[in-house]
Scaffold this active site. Structure first.
Site, mmCIF file in Angstrom:
data_model
loop_
_atom_site.group_PDB
_atom_site.id
_atom_site.type_symbol
_atom_site.label_atom_id
_atom_site.label_comp_id
_atom_site.label_asym_id
_atom_site.label_seq_id
_atom_site.Cartn_x
_atom_site.Cartn_y
_atom_site.Cartn_z
ATOM 1 N N SER A 171 -0.764 -8.539 -0.740
ATOM 2 C CA SER A 171 -0.938 -7.089 -0.712
ATOM 3 C C SER A 171 -2.380 -6.767 -0.345
ATOM 4 C CB SER A 171 -0.591 -6.481 -2.070
ATOM 5 O OG SER A 171 -0.737 -5.072 -2.050
ATOM 6 N N LYS A 177 5.841 -10.143 -5.798
ATOM 7 C CA LYS A 177 5.499 -9.185 -4.740
ATOM 8 C C LYS A 177 6.629 -8.179 -4.533
ATOM 9 C CE LYS A 177 3.088 -7.517 -1.246
ATOM 10 N NZ LYS A 177 3.989 -6.927 -0.283
ATOM 11 N N GLU A 234 5.408 0.236 -6.285
ATOM 12 C CA GLU A 234 4.717 1.047 -5.268
ATOM 13 C C GLU A 234 5.609 2.185 -4.782
ATOM 14 O OE1 GLU A 234 4.142 -0.020 -0.760
ATOM 15 O OE2 GLU A 234 2.629 -1.090 -1.945
ATOM 16 N N HIS A 252 6.284 -5.734 -7.280
ATOM 17 C CA HIS A 252 5.066 -4.974 -6.940
ATOM 18 C C HIS A 252 5.404 -3.846 -5.974
ATOM 19 C CE1 HIS A 252 1.854 -4.317 -3.938
ATOM 20 N NE2 HIS A 252 0.972 -4.521 -4.893
ATOM 21 N N ASN A 253 6.167 -4.154 -4.938
ATOM 22 C CA ASN A 253 6.506 -3.142 -3.942
ATOM 23 C C ASN A 253 7.488 -2.119 -4.491
ATOM 24 O OD1 ASN A 253 4.878 -4.705 -2.306
ATOM 25 N ND2 ASN A 253 6.240 -4.581 -0.550
#
Length: 303
Positions: A121, A173, A180, A176-177
């Protein structure tokens, strides 16, 4: 240390630049010869074939793949395998599905290669700010590459970590997204409410800058939002069409499989899908139902 990079888009090129500044040798390949020429001009080594990429790296090699998830990753691995030697390492720095990563790890380790997944990221700001690196794989392979992680991260001891076995980096990840997605949706809805309160004549750019300091909702994402509003406060010329690259969908699927309630991430994904529907059928169906049971006005398109 040496690193090969496949895929010299903005992010791949910036990663090469950050590694070069830290004193590492970078050899890069891209199908776009202008990109490889640009890399060479910047002081690294740009090549125009995978064979030349491998030849310019000393064993044991480490090659970082910055290619789209799915079949492009499998094709890249298949093309590299005959050129590489046992003990070499594949690094998938893209947004692959963690299940694909685990499959590839099993296949490549059986052939004598190492396979590391690195959720990455930082986007276009990584060259200046450093990259957040979420790393999965076997300790032997990950530890050998510590100088690479330290050079790419915001600091040697910040912003990166070996989070678990194969697939763990891409799983982290993915979540994480998903987070987001939810954060972006919340900011977008909040600013929409502010904009709609026309009697108060609120300045969204001013408010964004106020929230950057001292507020509990301050974040780097808000900083970027404030900068974007500085350039285009009314969002002129923009279409309300928001793509998704897969991680939000995978996060929602995992939440369902794990019996975890994730309504914010799920709804933010649905909103992205809805942004692509022009005069969408769903809302028109709701309109005619309201008209049928309650006699509510049905608004028609102007001819």
């Amino acid at each position: 240390m040496e690193l090969g990079i496949i895929g010299l888009g903005k992010m791949g090129f910036n990663m090469a630049e950050r590694l070069k500044l830290a004193g590492h040798k970078v050899v890069g390949f891209d199908f776009n010869k202008d990109a490889t020429a640009k890399l060479t001009a910047s002081g690294s080594v740009g090549v125009n074939s995978l064979a030349d990429l491998v030849k310019n790296l000393s064993a044991p090699r480490a090659i970082w793949m910055m290619v789209p998830s799915g079949d492009p990753v499998d094709q890249t691995i298949a093309n590299l395998e005959p050129l590489m030697q046992k003990g070499d390492t594949f690094i998938d720095g893209g947004n692959s599905n963690y299940k694909d990563t685990q499959r590839r790890h099993a296949a490549e380790t059986a052939k004598g290669f190492h396979y590391v997944d690195c959720g990455t990221s930082g986007g276009v700001w990584g060259l200046k700010e450093g990259y957040s690196l979420m790393i999965g794989g076997d300790s032997e392979a990950v530890d050998r590459l510590n100088p690479i992680w330290e050079a790419l991260a915001p600091a040697k001891d910040k912003g990166w970590g070996h989070v678990g076995p194969s697939g763990a980096g891409h799983f982290v990840k993915m979540v994480h997204n998903g987070i987001e997605y939810g954060m972006m949706q919340a900011y977008a809805e909040g600013f929409s409410i502010l904009k709609a309160k026309t009697p108060l004549d609120l300045d969204l750019t001013q408010i964004a800058h106020i929230w950057q300091y001292g507020s509990v909702v301050r974040s780097w994402l808000l900083d970027l939002t404030a900068g974007a509003l500085d350039k285009n406060p009314t969002l002129d010329g923009l279409e309300a069409w928001v793509p998704d690259s897969g991680e939000g969908r995978w996060t929602v699927t995992e939440a369902i499989d794990l019996n975890i309630s994730a309504p914010v991430i799920t709804e933010s994904l649905i909103r992205r899908l809805r942004s692509r529907e022009e005069n969408n059928f769903t809302d028109r169906m709701i309109s005619i139902m309201r008209g049928a049971f309650g006699g509510h006005e049905v608004k028609k398109l102007d001819n």
